[in-house]
Design a protein around this motif. Sequence first.
Motif, PDB file in Angstrom:
ATOM      1  N   GLU A 174      57.260 141.645  51.639  1.00 16.22           N
ATOM      2  CA  GLU A 174      58.226 141.754  52.669  1.00 16.22           C
ATOM      3  C   GLU A 174      57.311 141.127  53.797  1.00 16.22           C
ATOM      4  O   GLU A 174      58.060 140.452  54.840  1.00 16.22           O
TER       5      GLU A 174
ATOM      6  N   GLU B 127      54.203 128.030  54.630  1.00 13.56           N
ATOM      7  CA  GLU B 127      54.316 129.015  53.296  1.00 13.56           C
ATOM      8  C   GLU B 127      52.883 129.298  52.960  1.00 13.56           C
ATOM      9  O   GLU B 127      52.528 130.400  52.631  1.00 13.56           O
TER      10      GLU B 127
ATOM     11  N   VAL C  98      56.569 134.001  57.454  1.00 12.97           N
ATOM     12  CA  VAL C  98      57.109 132.706  57.304  1.00 12.97           C
ATOM     13  C   VAL C  98      58.322 132.688  58.023  1.00 12.97           C
ATOM     14  O   VAL C  98      58.387 131.382  58.771  1.00 12.97           O
TER      15      VAL C  98
ATOM     16  N   ARG D 213      55.052 139.138  54.085  1.00 12.02           N
ATOM     17  CA  ARG D 213      54.971 137.525  53.916  1.00 12.02           C
ATOM     18  C   ARG D 213      56.252 136.724  54.110  1.00 12.02           C
ATOM     19  O   ARG D 213      56.151 135.866  54.999  1.00 12.02           O
ATOM     20  N   ARG D 214      57.212 137.551  53.843  1.00 12.66           N
ATOM     21  CA  ARG D 214      58.617 136.967  54.264  1.00 12.66           C
ATOM     22  C   ARG D 214      58.722 136.745  55.606  1.00 12.66           C
ATOM     23  O   ARG D 214      59.246 135.965  56.346  1.00 12.66           O
ATOM     24  N   TRP D 215      58.517 138.009  56.403  1.00  8.80           N
ATOM     25  CA  TRP D 215      58.755 137.998  57.882  1.00  8.80           C
ATOM     26  C   TRP D 215      57.667 136.970  58.460  1.00  8.80           C
ATOM     27  O   TRP D 215      58.187 136.341  59.590  1.00  8.80           O
TER      28      TRP D 215
END
Length: 219
Positions: free
Chosen positions: A201, A108, A207, A203-205
């Motif tokens: 978006e 994270e 992670v 950042r989520r990818w």
Amino acid sequence: MTGQMRRERRPYDSTGRQAQASLSRARVLEAARRLFIEQGYARTPVSQIAREAGVSVPTVFARFQSKVNLLKLAVDTAIVGDEQEEPLAARPVMRRVREAATFAEVVERLADAFVEVAQRAAPIAAVAYAAADADPEIARLVDTLDAQRLTGASRLAEIVADRLGVTDPAAIRHLRDTIWTLNSFTHWDLLVRQRGWGAAEYRRWMVVALTALCTDAVR
């Protein structure tokens, strides 16, 4: 001695001049970064950078030596966020990664770090990579940037390996290469600039990618 009292000489204080020099240096870097991004490296003359920054061309060369060095410093300062000499590894965003207690927390916080740096540095780094084929000096600059990322990825791989309980050198090298690939500015350019993703978006990818690929790297 006349009737006037002789004035004592006060020591010369260069603080104001140094502050002015730092301000003009920052203006030059800001102008260079913006113009390089907007126009490309080859199409941006030093004279235009000087004019935008409100300084003379000789002043630019006196402080930066060359146009290539100006590009290098524009990239370096974008990566760390300012002109201080403290490396990225010592900055708070990377200290948070080192302080993470679990693999999930490391991932994270790494995603946070990648986004923070890429937002600042990906556009100007793209300029350097685009100009590398036509200029051997810039090609060497790009090689240096990639080598610095590899050094950083080595440190990050050790952190990830520690949280996963991994000690096998081959697995740690695999982790290093995986992180080095994922933290390339190319991914930001492809997904954010070209495909229109937002930072959240992306950042989520990141992670998901870090979790899956780092886990796979140590199997």
